[in-house]
Enzyme design. Structure first.
Site, PDB file in Angstrom:
ATOM      1  N   THR A  51      -5.656  37.398  36.828  1.00 44.09           N
ATOM      2  CA  THR A  51      -4.327  36.907  36.686  1.00 44.09           C
ATOM      3  C   THR A  51      -3.238  37.819  36.964  1.00 44.09           C
ATOM      4  O   THR A  51      -2.146  37.776  37.574  1.00 44.09           O
ATOM      5  CB  THR A  51      -3.990  35.999  35.862  1.00 44.09           C
ATOM      6  OG1 THR A  51      -3.984  36.571  34.679  1.00 44.09           O
ATOM      7  CG2 THR A  51      -4.713  34.709  36.016  1.00 44.09           C
TER       8      THR A  51
ATOM      9  N   ASP B  76      -3.800  41.924  23.151  1.00 43.97           N
ATOM     10  CA  ASP B  76      -3.616  40.760  23.888  1.00 43.97           C
ATOM     11  C   ASP B  76      -2.616  39.928  23.278  1.00 43.97           C
ATOM     12  O   ASP B  76      -2.566  39.611  22.262  1.00 43.97           O
ATOM     13  CB  ASP B  76      -4.915  40.121  24.500  1.00 43.97           C
ATOM     14  CG  ASP B  76      -4.702  39.150  25.721  1.00 43.97           C
ATOM     15  OD1 ASP B  76      -3.761  38.150  25.570  1.00 43.97           O
ATOM     16  OD2 ASP B  76      -5.566  39.182  26.435  1.00 43.97           O
TER      17      ASP B  76
ATOM     18  N   HIS C 154     -11.316  43.274  28.536  1.00 47.10           N
ATOM     19  CA  HIS C 154     -10.719  42.605  27.579  1.00 47.10           C
ATOM     20  C   HIS C 154     -12.020  42.775  26.507  1.00 47.10           C
ATOM     21  O   HIS C 154     -13.258  43.124  26.843  1.00 47.10           O
ATOM     22  CB  HIS C 154     -11.170  40.871  27.791  1.00 47.10           C
ATOM     23  CG  HIS C 154     -10.076  40.352  28.859  1.00 47.10           C
ATOM     24  ND1 HIS C 154      -8.960  39.847  28.153  1.00 47.10           N
ATOM     25  CD2 HIS C 154      -9.865  40.513  29.848  1.00 47.10           C
ATOM     26  CE1 HIS C 154      -8.456  39.413  28.996  1.00 47.10           C
ATOM     27  NE2 HIS C 154      -8.849  39.839  30.118  1.00 47.10           N
TER      28      HIS C 154
ATOM     29  N   CYS D 227       5.190  45.595  37.582  1.00 44.34           N
ATOM     30  CA  CYS D 227       3.647  45.054  37.084  1.00 44.34           C
ATOM     31  C   CYS D 227       3.741  45.250  35.544  1.00 44.34           C
ATOM     32  O   CYS D 227       4.369  46.312  34.995  1.00 44.34           O
ATOM     33  CB  CYS D 227       2.771  46.370  37.616  1.00 44.34           C
ATOM     34  SG  CYS D 227       0.998  46.299  36.797  1.00 44.34           S
TER      35      CYS D 227
ATOM     36  N   HIS E 246      -2.129  52.347  38.431  1.00 40.35           N
ATOM     37  CA  HIS E 246      -2.147  51.083  39.020  1.00 40.35           C
ATOM     38  C   HIS E 246      -3.052  50.846  40.194  1.00 40.35           C
ATOM     39  O   HIS E 246      -3.100  51.618  41.306  1.00 40.35           O
ATOM     40  CB  HIS E 246      -0.852  50.567  39.776  1.00 40.35           C
ATOM     41  CG  HIS E 246      -0.560  49.305  40.029  1.00 40.35           C
ATOM     42  ND1 HIS E 246      -0.167  48.088  39.154  1.00 40.35           N
ATOM     43  CD2 HIS E 246      -0.991  48.536  41.134  1.00 40.35           C
ATOM     44  CE1 HIS E 246      -0.479  47.092  39.861  1.00 40.35           C
ATOM     45  NE2 HIS E 246      -1.093  47.268  41.061  1.00 40.35           N
TER      46      HIS E 246
ATOM     47  N   GLY F   2     -10.956  34.838  38.257  1.00 40.92           N
ATOM     48  CA  GLY F   2     -10.003  34.478  37.068  1.00 40.92           C
ATOM     49  C   GLY F   2      -8.929  35.464  36.949  1.00 40.92           C
ATOM     50  O   GLY F   2      -8.326  35.469  35.774  1.00 40.92           O
TER      51      GLY F   2
ATOM     52  N   CYS G  53       2.181  48.350  34.051  1.00 40.77           N
ATOM     53  CA  CYS G  53       2.554  49.660  34.462  1.00 40.77           C
ATOM     54  C   CYS G  53       4.026  50.012  33.658  1.00 40.77           C
ATOM     55  O   CYS G  53       4.528  50.903  33.445  1.00 40.77           O
ATOM     56  CB  CYS G  53       2.827  49.716  36.100  1.00 40.77           C
ATOM     57  SG  CYS G  53       1.692  49.973  37.253  1.00 40.77           S
TER      58      CYS G  53
ATOM     59  N   ASN H  80     -12.348  40.776  34.621  1.00 34.24           N
ATOM     60  CA  ASN H  80     -11.916  39.874  35.830  1.00 34.24           C
ATOM     61  C   ASN H  80     -11.791  40.505  37.104  1.00 34.24           C
ATOM     62  O   ASN H  80     -10.594  41.256  37.112  1.00 34.24           O
ATOM     63  CB  ASN H  80     -10.907  38.766  35.303  1.00 34.24           C
ATOM     64  CG  ASN H  80     -11.297  37.931  34.148  1.00 34.24           C
ATOM     65  OD1 ASN H  80     -12.450  37.750  33.742  1.00 34.24           O
ATOM     66  ND2 ASN H  80     -10.325  37.901  33.517  1.00 34.24           N
TER      67      ASN H  80
ATOM     68  N   HIS I  85      -8.037  45.791  33.898  1.00 31.33           N
ATOM     69  CA  HIS I  85      -7.893  45.772  32.568  1.00 31.33           C
ATOM     70  C   HIS I  85      -9.127  44.903  31.877  1.00 31.33           C
ATOM     71  O   HIS I  85      -9.896  44.468  32.426  1.00 31.33           O
ATOM     72  CB  HIS I  85      -6.648  44.972  31.944  1.00 31.33           C
ATOM     73  CG  HIS I  85      -6.605  43.595  32.275  1.00 31.33           C
ATOM     74  ND1 HIS I  85      -6.161  43.324  33.554  1.00 31.33           N
ATOM     75  CD2 HIS I  85      -6.591  42.328  31.546  1.00 31.33           C
ATOM     76  CE1 HIS I  85      -6.118  41.786  33.810  1.00 31.33           C
ATOM     77  NE2 HIS I  85      -6.585  41.395  32.427  1.00 31.33           N
TER      78      HIS I  85
END
Length: 123
Positions: free
Chosen positions: A89, A25, A96, A3, A41, A87, A6, A81, A94
């Site tokens: 991915t 980002d 934003h 990950c 996680h 969306g 992680c 998301n 997380h």
């Protein structure tokens, strides 16, 4: 299972507390775009504990202060998301934290509401 979040190296952190960390980002949509990530996680916002929510919220506020001083934005969007259809991915929750600047889009009215055409007209 590997990950990205992680396995993130601490040298990339711009903030941290007991349950979460923050990074810029690597594919920012605006200057100062940051991600706030729980250390544990799990995929979904809805799997988060109350303690993780409080820690993440504190870190969002701390990182916002950093971004304010470094980039002087005019506003912010905060987004999550949840699920591939929405969306997502990277399947490690997380947030934003996206600084907004005057003129970065032609018509910012409605903010994140304008990512697609509304089912009912907004305003």
């Amino acid at each position: 299972m590997s990950c990205l979040f992680c396995d993130m190296e601490k040298m990339n952190y711009i903030g941290e507390n007991d349950l979460a960390y923050a990074i810029f980002d690597k594919f920012p949509v605006n200057q100062g775009h940051a991600l706030i990530i729980p250390k544990r996680h799990f995929e979904s916002y809805f799997d988060m504990t109350e303690e993780e929510l409080v820690s993440i919220n504190r870190l969002i506020k701390e990182v916002k202060i950093q971004i304010d001083h470094k980039f002087n934005p005019d506003g912010y969007n905060i987004g999550v998301n949840i699920g591939e259809t929405a969306g997502q991915t990277i399947f490690h929750l997380h947030f934003h934290l996206i600084p907004r600047y005057s003129g970065d889009v032609e018509k910012p009215i409605g903010g994140i509401r304008n990512f697609k055409e509304s089912l009912v007209p907004y305003k």
